[in-house]
Scaffold this active site. Structure first.
Site, PDB file in Angstrom:
ATOM      1  N   GLY A 111       0.792  -1.237   0.000  1.00  0.00           N
ATOM      2  CA  GLY A 111       0.000   0.000   0.000  1.00  0.00           C
ATOM      3  C   GLY A 111       0.817   1.277   0.000  1.00  0.00           C
ATOM      4  O   GLY A 111       0.342   2.316   0.454  1.00  0.00           O
ATOM      5  N   ASN A 128       1.671   2.988  -2.619  1.00  0.00           N
ATOM      6  CA  ASN A 128       0.987   3.919  -3.538  1.00  0.00           C
ATOM      7  C   ASN A 128      -0.278   4.463  -2.875  1.00  0.00           C
ATOM      8  O   ASN A 128      -0.590   5.652  -3.013  1.00  0.00           O
ATOM      9  CB  ASN A 128       0.644   3.221  -4.857  1.00  0.00           C
ATOM     10  CG  ASN A 128       1.842   3.172  -5.788  1.00  0.00           C
ATOM     11  OD1 ASN A 128       2.308   4.197  -6.276  1.00  0.00           O
ATOM     12  ND2 ASN A 128       2.364   1.976  -6.022  1.00  0.00           N
ATOM     13  N   HIS A 141       1.165   0.447 -13.033  1.00  0.00           N
ATOM     14  CA  HIS A 141       1.949  -0.742 -13.340  1.00  0.00           C
ATOM     15  C   HIS A 141       3.429  -0.346 -13.455  1.00  0.00           C
ATOM     16  O   HIS A 141       3.745   0.675 -14.059  1.00  0.00           O
ATOM     17  CB  HIS A 141       1.462  -1.365 -14.653  1.00  0.00           C
ATOM     18  CG  HIS A 141       2.172  -2.641 -14.974  1.00  0.00           C
ATOM     19  ND1 HIS A 141       1.925  -3.820 -14.305  1.00  0.00           N
ATOM     20  CD2 HIS A 141       3.160  -2.917 -15.871  1.00  0.00           C
ATOM     21  CE1 HIS A 141       2.726  -4.765 -14.776  1.00  0.00           C
ATOM     22  NE2 HIS A 141       3.480  -4.238 -15.723  1.00  0.00           N
ATOM     23  N   GLU A 151       6.568   5.871  -9.143  1.00  0.00           N
ATOM     24  CA  GLU A 151       5.134   5.546  -9.056  1.00  0.00           C
ATOM     25  C   GLU A 151       4.455   6.487  -8.056  1.00  0.00           C
ATOM     26  O   GLU A 151       3.364   7.002  -8.312  1.00  0.00           O
ATOM     27  CB  GLU A 151       4.937   4.101  -8.591  1.00  0.00           C
ATOM     28  CG  GLU A 151       5.320   3.060  -9.611  1.00  0.00           C
ATOM     29  CD  GLU A 151       5.009   1.645  -9.116  1.00  0.00           C
ATOM     30  OE1 GLU A 151       3.903   1.405  -8.622  1.00  0.00           O
ATOM     31  OE2 GLU A 151       5.895   0.779  -9.233  1.00  0.00           O
TER      32      GLU A 151
HETATM   33  C1  GRF Z   1       3.601  -1.416  -7.418  1.00  0.00           C
HETATM   34  O1  GRF Z   1       4.846  -1.615  -8.053  1.00  0.00           O
HETATM   35  C2  GRF Z   1       2.494  -1.351  -8.449  1.00  0.00           C
HETATM   36  O2  GRF Z   1       2.897  -0.753  -9.635  1.00  0.00           O
HETATM   37  C3  GRF Z   1       2.216  -2.800  -8.692  1.00  0.00           C
HETATM   38  O3  GRF Z   1       2.330  -3.408  -7.429  1.00  0.00           O
HETATM   39  C4  GRF Z   1       3.204  -2.633  -6.599  1.00  0.00           C
HETATM   40  C5  GRF Z   1       2.403  -2.294  -5.389  1.00  0.00           C
HETATM   41  O4  GRF Z   1       3.104  -1.578  -4.450  1.00  0.00           O
HETATM   42  N1  GRF Z   1       0.944  -2.963  -9.350  1.00  0.00           N
HETATM   43  P1  GRF Z   1       2.348  -0.918  -3.217  1.00  0.00           P
HETATM   44  O5  GRF Z   1       1.410  -1.972  -2.636  1.00  0.00           O
HETATM   45  O6  GRF Z   1       1.597   0.288  -3.687  1.00  0.00           O
HETATM   46  O7  GRF Z   1       3.453  -0.579  -2.258  1.00  0.00           O
END
Ligand code: GRF
Length: 189
Positions: free
Chosen positions: A15, A17, A109, A174
């Site tokens: 989590g 992001n 992604h 990201e």
């Molecule tokens: C990120 O690299 C996202 O792009 C991918 O899974 C990962 C998730 O990271 N889909 P987080 O759970 O947001 O730390």
């Protein structure tokens, strides 16, 4: 900002992001407000963020995926959610789920899509001896990591790069572009 859009974030894991989106959403002029967090993993670390930031959250098992989607839709309707962000959610949403949310579900992604869809992205990038990698925010369709691209950030793959270092580098980007892409969709930049 008056009249922020009610949004839900769906996660499966750490989590990080999600955390950045929550932080952005606390800014006055950010277009969405996180009203719900859903996880298909009861152990997802991201659920701790829901508690920390006092955001309603739900765990729904995705063992039966049809029931999972039905539970999500019921909760989403109850909370009057109009926009969905997938952030590390490890499943593909069905056509049936998405038909109610056309152009209202986005995902991040860790590659320069359409290259390297699916899992083990960074390993694939290194195995393929790519000079560049990066991350993509895109609208979600029922095909894996497809759908219109909203924003991308490119980074250089160094000679001594490892899966670990690449993942870290890409994740840092990201965290920046997810919120930027949301602002772009709602044109608040
Ligand atoms: C990120 O690299 C996202 O792009 C991918 O899974 C990962 C998730 O990271 N889909 P987080 O759970 O947001 O730390």
């Amino acid at each position: 900002m008056v009249g922020k859009v009610n949004a839900c974030v769906i996660i499966s894991g750490k989590g990080s992001n999600l955390k950045q989106i929550i932080i952005s959403s606390r800014e006055y002029n950010f277009p969405i407000n996180i009203k719900l967090i859903i996880s298909n993993n009861p152990m997802a670390q991201g659920l701790k963020l829901a508690k920390k930031y006092n955001i309603p959250f739900k765990f729904f098992s995705s063992y039966n995926y049809r029931i999972f989607e039905r539970n999500c839709l019921l909760e989403i309707k109850k909370k009057k959610i109009k926009f969905i962000c997938l952030a590390g959610f490890m499943k593909v949403l069905s056509e049936n789920f998405l038909k109610t949310f056309k152009h209202k579900v986005i995902n991040i992604h860790p590659s320069l899509l359409p290259k390297f869809k699916g899992l083990n992205t960074h390993k694939k990038v290194l195995d393929n001896k790519e000079k560049y990698s990066g991350c993509t925010v895109h609208f979600v369709t029922s095909s894996l990591d497809s759908g219109q691209i909203i924003m991308q950030k490119k980074i250089i793959v160094e000679k001594n790069e490892t899966v670990f270092s690449l993942k870290k580098k890409v994740l840092r980007q990201e965290h920046k572009i997810y919120s930027k892409a949301i602002r772009k969709i709602f044109k608040t930049t």
